[in-house]
Enzyme design. Sequence first.
Site, PDB file in Angstrom:
ATOM      1  N   CYS A  20       0.817  -1.218   0.000  1.00 36.76           N
ATOM      2  CA  CYS A  20       0.000   0.000   0.000  1.00 36.76           C
ATOM      3  C   CYS A  20       0.848   1.264   0.000  1.00 36.76           C
ATOM      4  O   CYS A  20       0.360   2.337  -0.313  1.00 36.76           O
ATOM      5  CB  CYS A  20      -0.935  -0.014   1.206  1.00 36.76           C
ATOM      6  N   CYS A  60      -8.876 -17.272   9.048  1.00 40.42           N
ATOM      7  CA  CYS A  60      -9.670 -16.592   8.005  1.00 40.42           C
ATOM      8  C   CYS A  60      -8.840 -16.444   6.746  1.00 40.42           C
ATOM      9  O   CYS A  60      -9.377 -16.282   5.657  1.00 40.42           O
ATOM     10  CB  CYS A  60     -10.167 -15.239   8.498  1.00 40.42           C
ATOM     11  N   CYS A  95      -2.084 -10.397  12.546  1.00 36.40           N
ATOM     12  CA  CYS A  95      -3.104 -11.434  12.368  1.00 36.40           C
ATOM     13  C   CYS A  95      -4.093 -11.270  13.507  1.00 36.40           C
ATOM     14  O   CYS A  95      -3.695 -11.146  14.662  1.00 36.40           O
ATOM     15  CB  CYS A  95      -2.462 -12.818  12.421  1.00 36.40           C
ATOM     16  N   LEU A 202      10.596  15.071  -2.477  1.00 39.68           N
ATOM     17  CA  LEU A 202      11.480  13.998  -2.959  1.00 39.68           C
ATOM     18  C   LEU A 202      10.910  12.720  -2.366  1.00 39.68           C
ATOM     19  O   LEU A 202      10.850  12.600  -1.148  1.00 39.68           O
ATOM     20  CB  LEU A 202      12.906  14.187  -2.438  1.00 39.68           C
ATOM     21  N   ASN A 208       6.341   8.615   4.411  1.00 37.17           N
ATOM     22  CA  ASN A 208       5.762   9.830   4.969  1.00 37.17           C
ATOM     23  C   ASN A 208       4.804  10.443   3.958  1.00 37.17           C
ATOM     24  O   ASN A 208       3.643  10.707   4.259  1.00 37.17           O
ATOM     25  CB  ASN A 208       6.902  10.810   5.311  1.00 37.17           C
ATOM     26  N   ILE A 209       5.280  10.617   2.734  1.00 36.55           N
ATOM     27  CA  ILE A 209       4.447  11.241   1.700  1.00 36.55           C
ATOM     28  C   ILE A 209       3.257  10.335   1.370  1.00 36.55           C
ATOM     29  O   ILE A 209       2.130  10.806   1.210  1.00 36.55           O
ATOM     30  CB  ILE A 209       5.303  11.492   0.430  1.00 36.55           C
ATOM     31  N   ALA A1006     -22.475 -16.537  18.977  1.00 31.43           N
ATOM     32  CA  ALA A1006     -22.759 -17.147  20.282  1.00 31.43           C
ATOM     33  C   ALA A1006     -22.022 -18.480  20.465  1.00 31.43           C
ATOM     34  O   ALA A1006     -22.466 -19.328  21.238  1.00 31.43           O
ATOM     35  CB  ALA A1006     -24.268 -17.343  20.485  1.00 31.43           C
ATOM     36  N   GLU A1188     -15.880 -18.066  21.643  1.00 29.99           N
ATOM     37  CA  GLU A1188     -15.836 -16.826  22.415  1.00 29.99           C
ATOM     38  C   GLU A1188     -15.207 -16.922  23.816  1.00 29.99           C
ATOM     39  O   GLU A1188     -14.558 -15.973  24.264  1.00 29.99           O
ATOM     40  CB  GLU A1188     -17.261 -16.283  22.575  1.00 29.99           C
TER      41      GLU A1188
HETATM   42  C1  LIG Z   1       3.848   2.270   9.467  1.00 28.41           C
HETATM   43  C2  LIG Z   1       4.973   3.228   9.785  1.00 28.41           C
HETATM   44  C3  LIG Z   1       5.635   3.093  10.992  1.00 28.41           C
HETATM   45  C4  LIG Z   1       6.668   3.966  11.305  1.00 28.41           C
HETATM   46  N1  LIG Z   1       7.281   3.836  12.512  1.00 28.41           N
HETATM   47  C5  LIG Z   1       8.271   4.700  12.844  1.00 28.41           C
HETATM   48  C6  LIG Z   1       8.924   4.609  14.103  1.00 28.41           C
HETATM   49  O1  LIG Z   1       8.621   3.754  14.928  1.00 28.41           O
HETATM   50  N2  LIG Z   1       9.889   5.508  14.383  1.00 28.41           N
HETATM   51  C7  LIG Z   1      10.264   6.484  13.491  1.00 28.41           C
HETATM   52  O2  LIG Z   1      11.162   7.261  13.777  1.00 28.41           O
HETATM   53  N3  LIG Z   1       9.672   6.588  12.289  1.00 28.41           N
HETATM   54  C8  LIG Z   1       8.685   5.725  11.960  1.00 28.41           C
HETATM   55  N4  LIG Z   1       8.065   5.842  10.757  1.00 28.41           N
HETATM   56  C9  LIG Z   1       8.440   6.958   9.901  1.00 28.41           C
HETATM   57  C10 LIG Z   1       9.445   6.560   8.856  1.00 28.41           C
HETATM   58  O3  LIG Z   1      10.644   6.192   9.463  1.00 28.41           O
HETATM   59  C11 LIG Z   1       9.661   7.764   7.987  1.00 28.41           C
HETATM   60  O4  LIG Z   1       8.437   8.015   7.334  1.00 28.41           O
HETATM   61  C12 LIG Z   1      10.714   7.521   6.970  1.00 28.41           C
HETATM   62  O5  LIG Z   1      11.960   7.373   7.528  1.00 28.41           O
HETATM   63  C13 LIG Z   1      10.727   8.629   5.948  1.00 28.41           C
HETATM   64  O6  LIG Z   1      11.576   8.236   4.904  1.00 28.41           O
HETATM   65  P1  LIG Z   1      11.043   8.010   3.438  1.00 28.41           P
HETATM   66  O7  LIG Z   1      12.209   7.721   2.601  1.00 28.41           O
HETATM   67  O8  LIG Z   1       9.967   6.994   3.380  1.00 28.41           O
HETATM   68  O9  LIG Z   1      10.425   9.447   3.173  1.00 28.41           O
HETATM   69  P2  LIG Z   1       9.495   9.925   2.018  1.00 28.41           P
HETATM   70  O10 LIG Z   1       8.055   9.731   2.381  1.00 28.41           O
HETATM   71  O11 LIG Z   1       9.927   9.372   0.718  1.00 28.41           O
HETATM   72  O12 LIG Z   1       9.831  11.473   2.109  1.00 28.41           O
HETATM   73  C14 LIG Z   1       9.568  12.178   3.286  1.00 28.41           C
HETATM   74  C15 LIG Z   1       9.999  13.617   3.198  1.00 28.41           C
HETATM   75  O13 LIG Z   1      11.385  13.714   3.266  1.00 28.41           O
HETATM   76  C16 LIG Z   1      11.900  14.515   2.222  1.00 28.41           C
HETATM   77  N5  LIG Z   1      13.166  13.916   1.816  1.00 28.41           N
HETATM   78  C17 LIG Z   1      13.405  12.605   1.624  1.00 28.41           C
HETATM   79  N6  LIG Z   1      14.707  12.428   1.326  1.00 28.41           N
HETATM   80  C18 LIG Z   1      15.264  13.650   1.305  1.00 28.41           C
HETATM   81  C19 LIG Z   1      16.572  14.106   1.033  1.00 28.41           C
HETATM   82  N7  LIG Z   1      17.560  13.267   0.734  1.00 28.41           N
HETATM   83  N8  LIG Z   1      16.799  15.430   1.099  1.00 28.41           N
HETATM   84  C20 LIG Z   1      15.814  16.278   1.404  1.00 28.41           C
HETATM   85  N9  LIG Z   1      14.564  15.906   1.655  1.00 28.41           N
HETATM   86  C21 LIG Z   1      14.296  14.608   1.602  1.00 28.41           C
HETATM   87  C22 LIG Z   1      10.849  14.460   1.153  1.00 28.41           C
HETATM   88  O14 LIG Z   1      10.874  15.654   0.372  1.00 28.41           O
HETATM   89  C23 LIG Z   1       9.575  14.336   1.938  1.00 28.41           C
HETATM   90  O15 LIG Z   1       9.088  15.595   2.289  1.00 28.41           O
HETATM   91  C24 LIG Z   1       7.038   4.986  10.402  1.00 28.41           C
HETATM   92  C25 LIG Z   1       6.367   5.125   9.184  1.00 28.41           C
HETATM   93  C26 LIG Z   1       5.338   4.253   8.872  1.00 28.41           C
HETATM   94  C27 LIG Z   1       4.615   4.415   7.577  1.00 28.41           C
HETATM   95  S1  FES Z   2      -5.826 -15.797   9.802  1.00 23.75           S
HETATM   96 FE1  FES Z   2      -7.350 -14.231   9.964  1.00 23.75          FE
HETATM   97  S2  FES Z   2      -6.162 -12.459  10.231  1.00 23.75           S
HETATM   98 FE2  FES Z   2      -4.672 -14.046  10.294  1.00 23.75          FE
END
Ligand SMILES: Cc1cc2nc3c(=O)[nH]c(=O)nc-3n(C[C@H](O)[C@H](O)[C@H](O)COP(=O)(O)OP(=O)(O)OC[C@H]3O[C@@H](n4cnc5c(N)ncnc54)[C@H](O)[C@@H]3O)c2cc1C
Ligand code: FES
Length: 1257
Positions: A20, A60, A95, A202, A208-209, A1006, A1188
């Site tokens: 996703c 499931c 799960c 970027l 994040n984006i 139930a 249950e």
């Molecule tokens: C389900 C989930 C769980 C997470 N859990 C944690 C956690 O426990 N702890 C934690 O700290 N983080 C957590 N995160 C956050 C995750 O670590 C950050 O979203 C991630 O590191 C961002 O990196 P990216 O490459 O995916 O960023 P992107 O989404 O690709 O970009 C994010 C931003 O950074 C900018 N950017 C990226 N690279 C550069 C660059 N080289 N120079 C300038 N700007 C730049 C982009 O312009 C954008 O604005 C989680 C995220 C998700 C989705």
């Molecule tokens: S078997 Fe149903 S969520 Fe894992």
Amino acid sequence: MVSRYRPVTKTITHYAANACLLPICQLHGAAITTVEGIGSTKTRVHPVQERIAKAHGSQCGFCTPGMVMSMYALLRNTPQPSMDDIAEALAGNLCRCTGYRPIIDGCRTFCQVQSSSIQHEAAITISSISSTDYCWNSLFDKDQFQPLDPTQELIFPPELILTSQTPRPEPLTFQGERMTWVSPGSMDQLVQLRSRHPGAPLVMGNTNIGPDIKFKGIIHPLIISPTRVTELFETTQTPEGVWVGAGSSLSEVRTLLENLVPQYPPEKTELFRALIKQLGNLGSQQIRNVASLGGNIVSAYPNSDLNPVLAAGRCKLSVVSSGGKREVPLNQDFFVNFGKTILKPHEIVVSVFIPFTRKGEFVGAFRQAPRKESSFATVTTGMRVFFSEGSRVVQDISIYYGGMGPTTVSAVKTCAAIVTRQWDDETLGRAYEVLLEELVLPPSAPGGKVEFRRSLTLSLLFKFNLEVLHKLRHMKKKIIISQTPLPQSVSQEQNSQDPVGRPIMHRSALSQATGEAVYCDDLPRTDGELFLALVTSSRAHAKIIQLDVSEALKVPGVVDVITAKDIPGRKVRTMCGYDEELLAGSEVSCIGQMVCGVVADTRAHAKRGAAAVKISYEDLPEPIFTIEEAIEKSSFFEPRRRIERGNVTEAFKSVDQIYEGEHRMGGQEHFYMETQSMLVVPVGEEREFNIYVSTQWPAATQEAVAQTLGIPSNRVTCHVKRMGGAFGGKVTKTSILASVTSVAVTNRPVRCILERGEDMLITGGRHPVVGKYKVGFMNDGRIIAADIQFYTNAGNTIDESVLVIEKILLHMDNAYNIPHLRGSGAACRTNLPSNTAFRGFGVPQSLMFVENMITDVSMVLGLPADKIREINMYRGPSVTHYKYQFNPENLLRCWDQCKAKSTFSSRRTAVDQFNQQNQWKKRGMSIIPIKYGIAFGEGFLNQAAALVHIYKDGSVLVTHGGTEMGQGIHTKVQQVASRELHIPTSKVYISETGTNTVPNTCPSAASFGTDANGMAVKNACQTLYQRLEPIRKKNPKGLWESWVTAAFFEKISLSATGFHRGPDLYMDWEAMEGQPYAYFTYGACFSEVELDCLSGDYRTLRTDIVVDIGRSVNPSVDIGQVEGAFMQGLGLYTLEELKFSPSGLLYTRGPSQYKIPAVCDVPLSFNVYLLPDSYNPHAIYSSKGIGEPVVFLGSSVFYAIKDAVAAARSQSGLAGPFPLDSPATADKACLASASHFTQKVRVGGSVGRWAGLWVGL
Ligand SMILES: Cc1cc2nc3c(=O)[nH]c(=O)nc-3n(C[C@H](O)[C@H](O)[C@H](O)COP(=O)(O)OP(=O)(O)OC[C@H]3O[C@@H](n4cnc5c(N)ncnc54)[C@H](O)[C@@H]3O)c2cc1C
Ligand code: FES
């Protein structure tokens, strides 16, 4: 799994990723392997698929492809993984059904070293059955597994290697409907693009984006993807440290640091090791595989795990732009505000410098999160201290926190209070005071938990102190699994062909593991199909002044908007005398109530259309959110219920002591993996419709749709192939959603699949409960009288809330014979989304109050809680408070066996010893019984029917009224048909549940599905078998097929219906007596936890469950139900927390905010025992319902935490009862422990009210 060729290293990398969050354009040049690609039931099933399926790791099945692919990706990189590798690979997969144990069990068969692991403390012990006359020794036979042969795996496509080796310096551009995606081929191009389009993000990992685009609807017209710019991935070592490419994924950074650590003396790699530790807990492996280092830094999350450590460690960034290069220190000036840094919009982070540490320099990294893994931190920190050589005088120190404001914050004043001073208790004592003053959060700070977060800043500094002082080394956590063989499960006399009582694999497990199993949304799109997106109320209580759909209708692809006015038939559904509008007409009564639906050619267009609908409201006065507000305003759904036995008021006069208490319990989200899903297809003539729907109650859906459309039920056919989980959430709510979807149908099919957030917002969950109790008892522990008042938060419509109240009152005695017992219950009408059925249907709430009451009695008397339980348990021929006679012998046997299996007494001694020896860690334990009534108190719901056809080739098609939601009903029914017809299970097929084959079905709920439907199928099969008797007699040695053929030629009907009337149960609330259950399922559960009193983190060390389920029809399915229910209960009582805003908006609308148990939450030693020698005359083949009951046994972990908290409190001189609301999340456990640090924290203001609302009470 994503595979890429790296031209620089000439290697191929494989990693699991979340589909996703993967932008399709980002995958240019990558090879993608899906679950369908690695194996198939039609050709060859892959060993991973086979082992997860055969180890019973698929119920499931909705999570199974994800589990398979995480494990597959691990094996591609590490063909012989360790248990740590497996636990880490699966940490990001959720799960909701299995309790994870069987999944891990299947996966661990790939580990080379297994048995040696038993010596480690951390071990998951496989469920074991004990009995005297059974003959199975395992739930699966691993000798039958195919070996893993890495040479047989799919190869990386050679053409992708060729294209990767040929540099393409020009930018790659993809043009979408509303977005352009550009991937520059060089740093120059990247710099130019960035300076021309400084607003364009970027995108590296897109973590994040991506969520912003997906969940907040943010549109970026241009996206720059620098993944082909090699400078961003380069690593350079210098004498001072290492420059790491900002584009490196977090997994790559971790591997790099892990490789560097052994190459240098330990004092140089303090920072590296702190980062490795933090990286191990950040997100999940799937996230770390794609998220980039630069992305994490620049995203500047308030609770980023890396930024505090990088900042404390004095890291710096190399930044480039059209203006040239510069170096930027990562310090307190770097973080400007939420998501903002001092970097200019056109600047690009090229690399990050991570320095070596010096002798005398220590770096610590700590985090506390709602769940140990895959969860953003509540508070996270990086700390560094540097001592003058040979002394304890601090030369330099930096302390950074995340989760304490909109940015990573530096505790500058605290550092100033420490620097140049001796590192000792006096200095740190002063530092704690300064820290408290320095990091203040207002009571209404976003994220809540203010007291907890403030106390965490202190306790994490204290942990750092301990680490520095004692040079504590972080011990790597281990999840290691050992296997206890399963003795026996069927009688030796039983025919070897007879599958009843044997651990038969879930009949769809292999299809589920190969991705072939079809769920509602897997049905292929039909010609002209439309999609329905719902528009919901954004106000809790308001008049609708105007509904403007004009802009929505202009969105390309939108064909219609449906409102209440478009409903041709009944616009409401009526339950317990209350009408509920399908779509709101003139008024809304909660945020999330459905107002209208937008119908469009695609899901994306329908969602855009829904976002364009404008609704103006006029707020109505004083919405009610909490139970307290409802009580104050007498806002209840009627009838309220009351029950009493004995004379409670009089009895209170003769007891030694009286105690009054209160307990609060939050709700629970079903979190079925497959969200509410339906497809309504018009047949095209005579107003006939086929509905493919994920529901536990097809007949109710059929009736609801027919009434909504104003047509007879015979024009509507509901088809339920399977559900990806349901847990009670697909009984009533689905029929409303299907009705609304059917309104959108003209002459084209309409599909409606809720997003996770929508589903959580709209469909409600388990009822939160507030209860007050008064208990009268003797000094020896005998409880003489109890009076309990229960109030549930029903939400804005009645749904099944009064029935839930009834079940709460009927179970309030649990296992105890309290001679004078009174209960009253009311369902509060509030302006939150309507709550509904959820596994256990009020019982998991009800029993919390009686067990809490008993725990309080034990604390008042200073006697062990298990003794109070034993003293008050039913014994001998017994009668419940509603005058139902039963024999509690098996309850007592479960209790005794549970005590024996868990070695209760010696563990008590060990726990007490541990607590004496440890100041900041405490262990706690508990043992909890359950007596659970099976079947519907409304007698008519206990009927069931079946239809069985035998075809001329001898194959058998069985249809019955039960629906398959993972609980294995079809597998058990297949076993029943196989036994009754004396044929192998392979000849029996169950296609779906359909209202055209078995009409007027009752809900699969139930815990009564197999009891009722199994009997109906048995009945039909016996009819057929008897019809074949003359043929069999004529040809006793003939084969089944020959008998069937002969019967056809002799004009014997090969089709039969079966019916089971079910028990005639009832409850007379006027007389306060009845027979509302067919029988009881009993159980007992022991749990032991270790609590970190400084952070509230706990780990379940051991759980032993003994359940009486009669003679199991299928032990692997039943053990799966036991383990899954236990883990769901563990989530309910210790982890899962619903949070609402002060205006009634559910905040927790996805896995990021709402934490269900993950692999890391499985007890380290987890044992399930089925009570031997138990027979049940009231259900099929002497079995018992088990879906249950065990949810409640998850509360043993809650009471073990409470026991550990009590030990911590007693160390602080606090004795006696204390409140601990459910769920006992880390913050509650930490604050209740009343450590030195939590006692320092003071908060005033509006927290009290918020706290109530936050858990939806
Ligand atoms: C389900 C989930 C769980 C997470 N859990 C944690 C956690 O426990 N702890 C934690 O700290 N983080 C957590 N995160 C956050 C995750 O670590 C950050 O979203 C991630 O590191 C961002 O990196 P990216 O490459 O995916 O960023 P992107 O989404 O690709 O970009 C994010 C931003 O950074 C900018 N950017 C990226 N690279 C550069 C660059 N080289 N120079 C300038 N700007 C730049 C982009 O312009 C954008 O604005 C989680 C995220 C998700 C989705
Ligand atoms: S078997 Fe149903 S969520 Fe894992």
